[in-house]
Structure formats: C-alpha cells, structure tokens
Design an enzyme around this catalytic site. Structure first.
Site, mmCIF file in Angstrom:
data_model
loop_
_atom_site.group_PDB
_atom_site.id
_atom_site.type_symbol
_atom_site.label_atom_id
_atom_site.label_comp_id
_atom_site.label_asym_id
_atom_site.label_seq_id
_atom_site.Cartn_x
_atom_site.Cartn_y
_atom_site.Cartn_z
ATOM 1 N N GLU A 1 -12.382 -72.373 89.909
ATOM 2 C CA GLU A 1 -13.081 -72.292 91.204
ATOM 3 C C GLU A 1 -12.135 -71.730 92.247
ATOM 4 O O GLU A 1 -12.490 -70.862 93.036
ATOM 5 C CB GLU A 1 -13.572 -73.681 91.620
ATOM 6 C CG GLU A 1 -14.575 -73.655 92.786
ATOM 7 C CD GLU A 1 -13.954 -73.784 94.173
ATOM 8 O OE1 GLU A 1 -14.702 -73.689 95.159
ATOM 9 O OE2 GLU A 1 -12.733 -73.956 94.292
ATOM 10 N N GLU A 2 -10.903 -72.248 92.226
ATOM 11 C CA GLU A 2 -9.911 -71.824 93.224
ATOM 12 C C GLU A 2 -9.482 -70.373 92.998
ATOM 13 O O GLU A 2 -8.925 -69.751 93.893
ATOM 14 C CB GLU A 2 -8.685 -72.758 93.173
ATOM 15 C CG GLU A 2 -9.001 -74.238 93.375
ATOM 16 C CD GLU A 2 -9.386 -74.598 94.810
ATOM 17 O OE1 GLU A 2 -9.530 -73.677 95.641
ATOM 18 O OE2 GLU A 2 -9.555 -75.803 95.074
#
Ligand code: ZN
Length: 435
Positions: free
Chosen positions: A175-176
């Site tokens: 996600e990051e």
C-alpha cells in the site's frame, strides 16, 4: 445590573441556559470522542476485544521494526498473519503477483481468506487492511491497527453463527509503495469479481476516534447502514473534504472499480505518522476498540442482510452527520433543498411577525432547527468536532502551530454558531412560556 426589570433579565437567562446547553453538549461530545472503553481479553467471544487485538498485534509485529514491501521483515509479518488465521481454523491463501499502478510496479504478496456465509452465491463483503509499513516506521498504527482489527473481527465472526454473505478478508501488501496490493487484488483475485462492498481500515496517527471519513458509491440504502455504528464519528462533509485532498488509501482502488465502500481511520497523534514512534506503545487501545466495534458492527449489518450488497448503491445520495457520537442523522440530498426553502420562508415570516409585535416563537424555533438541517456545514461545524479534526489533517502540510490556530478558530466559530442557533430557539421558547 441590580435593578434590571424582569423583562430585561429574561434574555440574560435564556442566554445562560444556552451557554449551559452548549457546554454540556461539548462535554458529552468530548467524552464520547475518547472512544469506547477498551474491552478485556475475557470479553465474550462474539465481541471485539482490544486487549485480544493488541496481543495479536504484538505477536504479528514481533520485534516491531519497519517492514516495507519486499523486505525480509515484511515476509515475516505476512507469515505470522497466516499463522494467526490458521489458528482460527481458516485457510488463508497468498497471492504473489506483479502489480502496476501510476507508473510504479512491483511484486506483492497479498493474504486472502474467506469466512463462508450461508449463501455462497451472494456477492461478498471485502474487509481490507495493509500489512506493509513505510521504511521509516514499525507501523503499529499504520496499518498494524487495521491488521489487528481484521484478525480480531475474523475471530469474532468465526465464533458466531454464519452471516448471509461471504466475508473476504484481504491483508494487502505494497500500500505504501503506491496501493499496489489493492491493485493486484482488484485486477487478479477471483474474489474481486464478486465483491459487493468493501470496508477499509487505516490510521494516520496513533489515537482519537475511528472516523468513518470516506465513502464510495453509497446511495440512501448504503448510508442508512451507518446507523449500525454504536459510536458513530462521521459526516458526509468529511468525504467531500477528503475527495479534494491528495491523500489516497486502498479504498481509492476499489472505488475506481465501482465497488461501494466505507473507510475508517483515526487521525490524532499525526506527529507519529510514518515515524519510528509509530510503535505499540503509542497506539491507543481505545482507538483500536473503536476500530473493532465499527468494523464488526458494519460487517454484521452488511453481510447479515439477505439482499445483494450491490443494493447499497440504491436510492438518492445522502447528507449525514453524527450527533455527539451517539446517533447518525441522515437525509436524502434532495431534501436539503426543501429544508433550505422551508427554513428561509419560516425565518422571513418570523421576522415579519416580530416586527408587528406578534409572538413568533414557534416560527422562530422551527426556523432555527430547520436552518440547522438546511446548512449541514453549519450543523457539522457546530455539532461535530470531527470536522475540525479532519480539517486539521488536511492542514497537516502547513506548519503545526498555524494548523492548531486555525483549528482553534474553527472550534470557536462552531461554538458561536451553536450558541446563535440555540439562543434563537431559547429566545423563542422564552417568549412562549415566560413572555
Ligand atoms: Zn496506511
């Protein structure tokens, strides 16, 4: 003034009552906003316990070090999530795929598990949290809190009678690194084709209420489901503000795929966000409990209904806000025009009657309340400090002191608005009963 006539002292009394009401309402809000009391490890198995979730998170994080996508530490975290699920008697699967999004690409490893409902042909509810962290933080809150929430929710669901729909739990990777895990799931996973709705769990700080700060593609039916939250901290205004911010979460990817969705996050303690201090010690157990209560209640509400989740899109768009984190007040968007028209007419009538010396208390009171409904932004400002909190997050790019100053100013403005509305109503009641 010691020799004030009774007629003069009455407005003073009405304003005093107003001030007391505003103070009490503010205190109730602050108290409710501290989040629910954390539940102990001995809590009934069908409930969410932040003590159990916290212990699970400690096991999953292990040495509590940064674990960005592709790192050895991240693979260990992923493995421990699988173990937790297997201990519950579930059969997690790891999807290793390449994902591309916005010019960035990488290999991701998503953990996917399905908790079967009574009717496998129904569309499925997908719960999402990301297990990777940024390279600079151990990620206990972002998004360890989300991972622990989903593990404890899964445990509570397994311990309860099955729901009508399958619940797919996705612990995604990367996600990051640009929402890559969610992208991989939406494009490749078999479950995404039968996803009827999605609930995403995030953090942009270490404490504070679990805000329902964003929704996607919800019609009136989907908004009414928010009523299942016991301690709602939400407003349609947050979504409107958030949509104009550059921030993204996994829900963005699901939203692009047209799937109705709900997004929860706590955002206080933003100074720990993506920093080494985003550790277990700083994570609030009350926030974890609030996350869990919200997600479990919404999961049971959505996956427990017999109709397809696609029905969440049905009906007109809606306007809503929480009242003192006790209850969600919502109305279909078109009704706002009616409120605006009715309250303007009532206010005009009240002014005319007052000018002629006629007692217009009922009209004034009605106008005051309808005005409160017709101006959702005023009502949000006055009744939901959540708005101030979300604006604070929006302002997190500007110097901290300035943001705090603006936040304090808005709070004062909110109190002023509330006082003005209530004093209008108070004065109307005074005219009716004392005058
Ligand atoms: Zn995150």
């Amino acid at each position: 003034m010691s020799n004030a006539s009774p007629a003069e002292s009455r407005p003073v009394r009405a304003r005093l009552v107003t001030a007391v009401v505003v103070v009490v309402a503010s205190l109730v809000t602050v108290w409710r906003w501290d989040g629910p009391p954390p539940r102990a490890a001995e809590a009934p198995l069908g409930e969410f316990s932040s003590a159990r979730a916290y212990a699970t998170l400690a096991r999953v994080l292990g040495e509590s070090r940064p674990h960005p996508r592709g790192s050895v530490a991240n693979r260990e975290v992923r493995r421990r999530i699988e173990l937790e699920l297997q201990t519950l008697g579930l059969e997690p699967r790891v999807d290793r795929t390449s994902a591309w999004r916005g010019g960035r690409g990488a290999e991701v490893e998503n953990v996917v598990v399905t908790i079967r409902g009574r009717y496998p042909t129904n569309d499925a509810l997908v719960l999402v949290a990301h297990y990777d962290s940024v390279p600079t933080a151990p990620g206990a809150s972002d998004d360890g809190a989300g991972v622990a929430t989903l593990l404890e929710v899964a445990r509570a669901l397994v311990a309860s009678p099955p729901l009508e729909h399958d619940v797919v739990v996705l612990f995604d990777d990367g996600e990051e690194a640009g929402l890559l895990g969610a992208q991989a799931f939406v494009v490749n996973a078999e479950e995404s084709s039968r996803a009827g709705a999605v609930v995403n769990v995030e953090a942009r700080g270490t404490h504070g209420p679990s805000l329902l700060f964003e929704t996607k593609h919800l019609g009136w039916t989907g908004v009414r489901a928010i009523g299942a939250l016991e301690r709602p901290a939400t407003s349609s205004l947050f979504s409107a503000v958030y949509e104009r911010m550059p921030n993204d979460t996994d829900l963005t990817v699901f939203g692009e795929a047209g799937i109705p969705g709900y997004n929860f996050a706590f955002i206080r303690g933003a100074s720990h966000y993506h920093r080494p201090s985003d550790d277990l010690e700083h994570l609030s157990r009350a926030s974890l409990q609030h996350h869990g209560d919200n997600v479990l209640a919404l999961t049971r509400e959505l996956a427990g209904r017999p109709e397809p989740l696609a029905a969440l899109r049905a009906g007109p768009r809606a306007v809503w806000f929480d009242l003192f984190a006790c209850v969600t007040i919502a109305w279909p968007e078109p009704a706002s025009f009616l409120f605006a028209f009715a309250s303007t007419a009532l206010l005009a009538a009240a002014r005319r009657r007052r000018a002629r010396g006629v007692d217009g208390w009922l009209v004034a009171a009605g106008a005051g309340w309808l005005l409160a409904l017709a101006l959702p932004s005023a009502a949000h400002l006055a009744l939901a400090p959540a708005f101030v909190a979300s604006l604070g997050a929006a302002l997190s790019t500007v110097p901290h002191r300035l943001a705090a100053g603006v936040g304090a100013g808005l709070r004062l403005l909110a109190c002023g608005l509330a006082a003005a509305l209530l004093s209008e109503v108070g004065l109307g009641l005074r005219d009716a009963f004392l005058g």
